[in-house]
Structure formats: structure tokens, C-alpha cells
Design an enzyme around this catalytic site. Structure first.
Site, PDB file in Angstrom:
ATOM      1  CD  GLU A 173     116.160  -5.902 -21.195  1.00  0.00           C
ATOM      2  OE1 GLU A 173     115.715  -6.655 -22.076  1.00  0.00           O
ATOM      3  OE2 GLU A 173     116.938  -4.973 -21.449  1.00  0.00           O
ATOM      4  CD  GLU A 361     121.029  -6.433 -20.574  1.00  0.00           C
ATOM      5  OE1 GLU A 361     120.701  -5.902 -21.659  1.00  0.00           O
ATOM      6  OE2 GLU A 361     120.408  -7.397 -20.073  1.00  0.00           O
TER       7      GLU A 361
END
Ligand code: BGP
Length: 463
Positions: A173, A361
Site C-alpha cells: 500500500e 487483500e
């Protein structure tokens, strides 16, 4: 789904391993985040402070229990297991010349355990786990020296695990750096000029890692990884649509550069308008061009709403709050559940980049109840995952998206990144531990464990 579709689950070293100071491991940034909650932010302390509670220090002791846990993943039939390597297990301070052999051996053992069951390791090289010494001595990614330290780290693990690991991704991320540079890289404070230079250093480091990785094993698949806050305009008012576009542009900034290999017109305009000057080395732009990634990994939990108004009702979300969407239900933590949003996200990303995608995810944090007989009835998790997998199948089978795999987030209960809680559970496997750190750490199969086993057995047809 494709026969070789990588069904699996995902964790991060700092949220599961524990053993934070064992076998030579150095302090990482996440070792300095105290417990928190939805109401009370986690505190990022100056190093580890005696007497404070740090949930990641023990986490769920995956460091000692990985054989038991991987056996459970294999029982579900995992094809892939996404995990991160804790940088400070390999280079405790981050700027050493010599790697820590005990750290290297640990991950050798973990990968061997995965491969024993035919499970493909999918490795995140940096998942919010920067060695704290690099923060203290160099200011973390504010300092260009980090590029060399990261390059050394990558070269070491690529060479060591080149026969065991095929799938890698550089920074977890990376777009967390927009709002939370202390989370993404341990930077304690910085202005916009400093922040976007730190981001530039990370992007150059990521590109160098791709180049090094491909020179060590040309079969490596090395990805970028962003959190994808797919955003709707609050109304059909053009100003709301413009706001939604601009919000998403701030995230595309990262994936554009890592996938296309250059600063786009929008990125350059953005930097100019903010009077940000990047401190570039002569070969930075050629490195970015040569070090483009092989796939895009992303996390998706919920969708967002953008509006030009700022008096609208808000709700929380992954890494950012957002405007409430009246058409969506929320989790106990206020994250808006939007399965169709995942299909839209897959289309948006594949239309934009036309490279393989990987959902690394997706999942629901919830309060699970361990029954006296050791069962956990998490039908809400089965429902959430079922609804999202239905949309994934439509994106692949009807829209033609090229998707490598799906690793459900938190395949075993672990410490929440955002809140430091244990009670925010994601797993197919319940871990007996509470927010105060009490519990036996025993593992229990939830109802969703058996459901996901069938999903994998039938390659997604029986959901
Ligand atoms: C993502 C992180 C993961 C994970 C996930 C769930 O941003 O990459 O590490 O934590 O969010 O968030 P949380 O744990 O805060 O519920």
C-alpha cells in the site's frame, strides 16, 4: 476461474510473527506502535518505551507456530500464502553490510513449509516494517541512502530465496504515504516537499528492486501494491464527479509510475502546482522506465464517496474516512461493504493498465464469538466473502479481467494494523487472544474455514 488461479490468504510479519526482538531481529517501526482502538489512535512512540503495551511484540506468535498455521492453510487447500519478510530480521539496523543468518534461515524454513504443501509464497518485501534505526539515523525515506539499503536488502533475499519464491511485491500500500507517512515508512513528520521526495525515493527503490530481481531470476513476478479506495461521486453533479476523479488521481500517481515507468502529465502538473521539486539523480528517470512491475497487487475492503460539500455524514474506512453511502451496509468498524465495487475496481484497474492484477487483500474485520465447544459461527464472513467472490468471477468471466489470484486478508486472526486490536478479527482461524494480550493463543477453525476449503476445492464454482 483459471486452473492455476492462486486462491489463498494473506498476513504481514508485524501483525502475526511476534518474537519482535528474538534471534537478532532489530526494532521495526511497527514495534513502536502501541495498542489502540477505533476511538483511540495507536501511538507511535520514540522507540520502544518501557511499560507501554505493544500488541505486535507477541502478536499471535506465528514465528514459533508457523508450521501449525501453514498446516491449517494447507488443510483449506491454499494455493498461495501472502506474507511479508520483516526487513529488520534480515538487517536488524538496516544499514549493515552483513545479513542476520538467523533471520534468513527463519524465512527459508517458512517457505520450505509452504512448498511442502504445494503452497506458493507471495512475498511483500516491505509491509510497514522499516528498521527503526533507519528512521532514527537517516530519517527513513526522506534520505536517498535508503535506496541503497533497500537495494541491498532486496538483493539479499532475492538471491537467498530465488528457488523458493516466484511472486514478490515491493511496498505494501505505497499510497499510504499520502496521509500516513509514519505508517508507510516511519517518517515522524514532513512537509509536502519532503513527503513527495520520500515517495520518489521509494519509487526509484522499487524500480531498482524489479531490475535486480529480474537479473537474479527472470521468472520472478514482481508487483506494485496499492490500497484501492474506489470512489463514487456523491451525486451526478459534475463537481462531485470531478472531485471523485481528483481523489483517485492521487492514488493513481503511485501505480502509474510503477506500471508505466514515468511521471504522467497529471503527476508533473500536481508537483508543479504544489511547488514540489524532486531531488533527482541523473539516472532516476531511466531507472523508473526500466524497472516497471509485472503485475499490480491491491487491497480492497470497501468503497468511498466524494463530494464537493463538506457537511455530509461520514463513516470510517481503510486508512481514510469517507462519506456514508446510503446504499451500503457497514461493518462493526464502519467500513462500507460493496462487492459490486470490487468488480468496478477490477475493471477500472485492468482498463487503465492492461497488466495482470492480484487481489492481495480483501476481508471483513468482525467481532467473532468462540463457543464453548470451540466452534465459531461467522456466517457474516462467509456472506461477505461469497458476495465479493461472486463479483470477482463476473469481472474475470464476463469482463475479461486478467486476475492472478485472491489472498483473503487476515486468513488467521492477527493484530489489526489500524487499531492494534485483536478483537477486530479477519481469519478463517480464530486465535484465543484479547486486546489486553491475554489468551492461550490456541487456534480454532471457524465455519468460514470449511466454506473456503470448498471454494478452493471447486476452484470457485461452489461458493
Ligand atoms: C491494510 C493493511 C493490512 C491490514 C488491512 C486491514 O491497510 O495492508 O496490513 O491491516 O489494512 O486493516 P486493519 O488491520 O486496520 O483492520
Amino acid at each position: 476461474m483459471e486452473e492455476n488461479f492462486l486462491w489463498g490468504g494473506a498476513v504481514a510479519a508485524n501483525q502475526c510473527e511476534g518474537a519482535w526482538d528474538i534471534d537478532g531481529k532489530g526494532i521495526s517501526t511497527m514495534d513502536c506502535f502501541t495498542g489502540g482502538s477505533v476511538k483511540q489512535q495507536r501511538e507511535y512512540t520514540e522507540g520502544v518505551v518501557k511499560g507501554r503495551y505493544y500488541p505486535n511484540h507477541e502478536a499471535i506468535e506465528f514465528y514459533y507456530r508457523y508450521k501449525e498455521d501453514i498446516k491449517l492453510f494447507a488443510e483449506m487447500g491454499f494455493k498461495a500464502f501472502r506474507l511479508s519478510i520483516a526487513w529488520s530480521r534480515i538487517f536488524p539496523k538496516g544499514d549493515e553490510q552483513q545479513a542476520n543468518e538467523k533471520g534468513l534461515q527463519y524465512y527459508d524454513d517458512v517457505f520450505d513449509e509452504c512448498l511442502k504443501y504445494g503452497i506458493e509464497p507471495v512475498v511483500t518485501i516491505s509491509h510497514y516494517e522499516t528498521p527503526y534505526h533507519l528512521v532514527e539515523k537517516y530519517g527513513s525515506w526522506l534520505n536517498r541512502s535508503m535506496i541503497d539499503f533497500f537495494e541491498k536488502y532486496c538483493e539479499t533475499i532475492f538471491k537467498r530465496y530465488k528457488a523458493k519464491v516466484k511472486y514478490w511485491m515491493t511496498f505494501n500500500e505505497i499510497n499510504t504515504m499520502i496521509e500516513y507517512p509514519w505508517f508507510g515508512s516511519g517518517i515522524k513528520s514532513c512537509d509536502e516537499q519532503q513527503k513527495y521526495n520520500a515517495i520518489h525515493n521509494m519509487l526509484v527503490a522499487s524500480a531498482k528492486a524489479v531490475k535486480i530481481g529480474h537479473s537474479i531470476n527472470r521468472d520472478f513476478k514482481i508487483g506494485a501494491m496499492i490500497f484501492y479506495p474506489m470512489t463514487y461521486p456523491n451525486t451526478c453533479n459534475p463537481v462531485d464527479n470531478l472531485k471523485a476523479m481528483k481523489d483517485m488521481d492521487s492514488h493513481y500517481y503511485f501505480s502509474d509510475i510503477q506500471i508505466r515507468g514515468y511521471y504522467s502529465n497529471k503527476a508533473r502538473k500536481f508537483l508543479n502546482q504544489k511547488n514540489i521539486v524532486l531531488n533527482m539523480a541523473p539516472d532516476d528517470l531511466s531507472v523508473l522506465k526500466e524497472g516497471t512491475v509485472d503485475y499490480l497487487g491491491f487491497s480492497y475492503y470497501m468503497s468511498n464517496v466524494a463530494s464537493n460539500q463538506n457537511d455530509l455524514q461520514m463513516t470510517s474506512g481503510n486508512l481514510m474516512n469517507t462519506i456514508k453511502n446510503p446504499f451500503l451496509r457497514e461493518t462493526d468498524w464502519g467500513w462500507q461493504i460493496d462487492p459490486i465495487g470490487l468488480r468496478i475496481s477490477l475493471n477500472q484497474l485492468y482498463d487503465r493498465y492492461q497488466i495482470p492484477l492480484f487481489i492481495v487483500e480483501n476481508g471483513i474485520g468482525a467481532i467473532d464469538q468462540l463457543e464453548d465447544n470451540g466452534e465459531v459461527h461467522d456466517q457474516y464472513r462467509i456472506d461477505y466473502l461469497k458476495e465479493h467472490i461472486e463479483q470477482i468471477k463476473l469481472a474475470v468471466e464476463d469482463d475479461g479481467v486478467d486476475l492472478i489470484g485472491y489472498t483473503m486478508w487476515g486468513c488467521i486472526d492477527i493484530i489489526s494494523a489500524g487499531t492494534g486490536e485483536m478483537k477486530k478479527r479477519y481469519g478463517f482461524i480464530y486465535v484465543d487472544k484479547d486486546d489486553a494480550g491475554k489468551g492461550t493463543l490456541m487456534r480454532y477453525r471457524k465455519d468460514s474455514f470449511y466454506w473456503y476449503k470448498r471454494v478452493i476445492e471447486t476452484n470457485g464454482t461452489m461458493i
